[in-house]
Design an enzyme around this catalytic site. Sequence first.
Site, PDB file in Angstrom:
ATOM      1  N   ASP A 108     -41.822 -24.011  14.455  1.00  0.00           N
ATOM      2  CA  ASP A 108     -40.861 -25.062  14.121  1.00  0.00           C
ATOM      3  C   ASP A 108     -41.277 -26.434  14.625  1.00  0.00           C
ATOM      4  O   ASP A 108     -41.282 -26.676  15.835  1.00  0.00           O
ATOM      5  CB  ASP A 108     -39.488 -24.689  14.700  1.00  0.00           C
ATOM      6  CG  ASP A 108     -38.364 -25.504  14.084  1.00  0.00           C
ATOM      7  OD1 ASP A 108     -38.617 -26.225  13.097  1.00  0.00           O
ATOM      8  OD2 ASP A 108     -37.234 -25.432  14.595  1.00  0.00           O
ATOM      9  N   ASP A 287     -40.930 -30.944   8.078  1.00  0.00           N
ATOM     10  CA  ASP A 287     -40.351 -29.878   8.894  1.00  0.00           C
ATOM     11  C   ASP A 287     -40.827 -28.509   8.432  1.00  0.00           C
ATOM     12  O   ASP A 287     -40.525 -28.086   7.320  1.00  0.00           O
ATOM     13  CB  ASP A 287     -38.819 -29.974   8.797  1.00  0.00           C
ATOM     14  CG  ASP A 287     -38.122 -28.926   9.646  1.00  0.00           C
ATOM     15  OD1 ASP A 287     -38.750 -28.357  10.552  1.00  0.00           O
ATOM     16  OD2 ASP A 287     -36.924 -28.683   9.397  1.00  0.00           O
TER      17      ASP A 287
END
Length: 415
Positions: A108, A287
């Site tokens: 992440d 992201d």
Amino acid sequence: MARLSALFALAAAAVAVSATPIVVRDSLVTLPIARRFNSTGAANIVKADQARAKTLKARLQATKVSPVDTAAGKIFPGINVPVTNQAIIYTASVGVGTPPTSYELIVDTGSSNTWVGANKSYVNTSSSVDTGAEVEVFYGSGFFFGEEYTDTVTIGDLVIKNQSIGVAEIAFGFDGLDGILGLGPDDLTEDTTSVGGEVPTVIDNAFAQGLIHAKVVGVSFEPTAQESVTNGELTFGGVDYKKVTGPIKYVPITSTSPASDYVGIDQSITYGSSRIPILSATAGITDTGTTLVYIASDAFAAYQNATGAVIDNNTGLLKITPDQFANLESLFFHIGDATYEFTPNAQIWPRALNTLIGGDADSIYLVVVNLGSPTGEGFDFIDGYTFLERFYYVYDSANACVGFATTHFTYATTN
Ligand SMILES: *[C@@H]1O[C@H](CO)[C@@H](O)[C@H](O)[C@H]1NC(C)=O
Ligand SMILES: *[C@@H]1O[C@H](CO)[C@@H](O)[C@H](O)[C@H]1NC(C)=O
Ligand SMILES: *[C@@H]1O[C@H](CO)[C@@H](O)[C@H](O)[C@H]1NC(C)=O
Ligand SMILES: *[C@@H]1O[C@H](CO)[C@@H](O)[C@H](O)[C@H]1NC(C)=O
Ligand SMILES: *[C@@H]1O[C@H](CO)[C@@H](O)[C@H](O)[C@H]1NC(C)=O
Ligand SMILES: *[C@@H]1O[C@H](CO)[C@@H](O)[C@H](O)[C@H]1NC(C)=O
């Protein structure tokens, strides 16, 4: 307000650092990453992504509350730091302890705390040190709360000592995964522990311990029509030039808040050979923890108009007819002085995976989705991994810059 100014100062400091090209040394460490699809999980990726987007964007508005005493101890005011709760994610196997226990962690760049224990329990070993602090991170549809430890973290050949890790006592929203490998900016860890301040990330510690020579992570994703496959690669300390087919072009992290708290950039988007304006130049984020490509509602309307697509209620995605697909043109992402072509094939969801997201086997769905708010809010798009699967992606936290390059998959027909 104190928090707002602190973040503003951080953002300003980050921008003052110029986006110097990365010097790549020879100590690269690579780690394979797997793309997993939980077909028993949520069928509606859009809902999951939109919940994440909302949380990411609202982060600065998070109100600080006082610590609360509970049976589990003092629960600390968390800041909304986003993480993933999705049907499809990229995961890496990360070892914690001596000898290491292996955990499957979500990769992440949209959050920065590393933690374990959501599924497999943390194993106390000789390198485990309980810091006595609690750590807590909230996200759109769940959270984790637990004890902070420092321990040895093994990522591929990297053996990082004294790494802060969260050991979950309570976690939900992780669907059988063990936790998160947080690769985002340091400021996202601020006030996530009961001692306050920031927590050094795995990248910070690997650099401080001389294991890598640049605070750089290179991300190689590849499009796939398979449910689960290990086809990605993380490179720590530099980039893997074998994965790129052109120069890596860097841009500074955007100065526009709140995107500036993340791996945020400025970009505009046009459609087709006549360059129909879709998204005006604005700030948003990249992201690895978001599946699709999100654009502001006005940009989405222009894209829908340009493609003739209609919203499909079962999947939440735009749907086009075979004729419209035959006429679909590329989207062009303008980032810095480079333009990245996002082909018609890249714009569609892999048809072999249609039924897994609640769609019809023979329909054609688009991966460009409405962010749900208009342009001008400092967070007007998310380039999720359906975008990143087509371009090599580099995050250099020391120089506060982001790079992209074309790959063997930029123009591939995979979907
Ligand atoms: C898939 O998701 C469900 C709930 O959404 C969860 O119970 C299950 O453990 C997950 N399976 C895998 C393999 O991740
Ligand atoms: C690890 O061991 C320490 C010391 O023995 C203990 O205080 C702590 O509760 C243990 N943690 C876990 C997660 O078992
Ligand atoms: C271990 O890391 C913490 C921060 O997570 C730091 O405060 C501490 O000084 C470090 N200890 C050693 C021995 O390096
Ligand atoms: C969760 O943990 C159990 C026990 O360690 C393990 O058998 C199972 O495979 C794990 N689930 C996933 C999805 O990794
Ligand atoms: C919709 O597309 C047409 C051309 O295809 C264009 O003339 C019109 O301005 C567009 N409308 C919007 C709202 O973008
Ligand atoms: C999709 O949902 C909307 C709102 O609930 C509804 O107005 C519309 O008729 C639905 N479309 C189809 C094709 O079912």
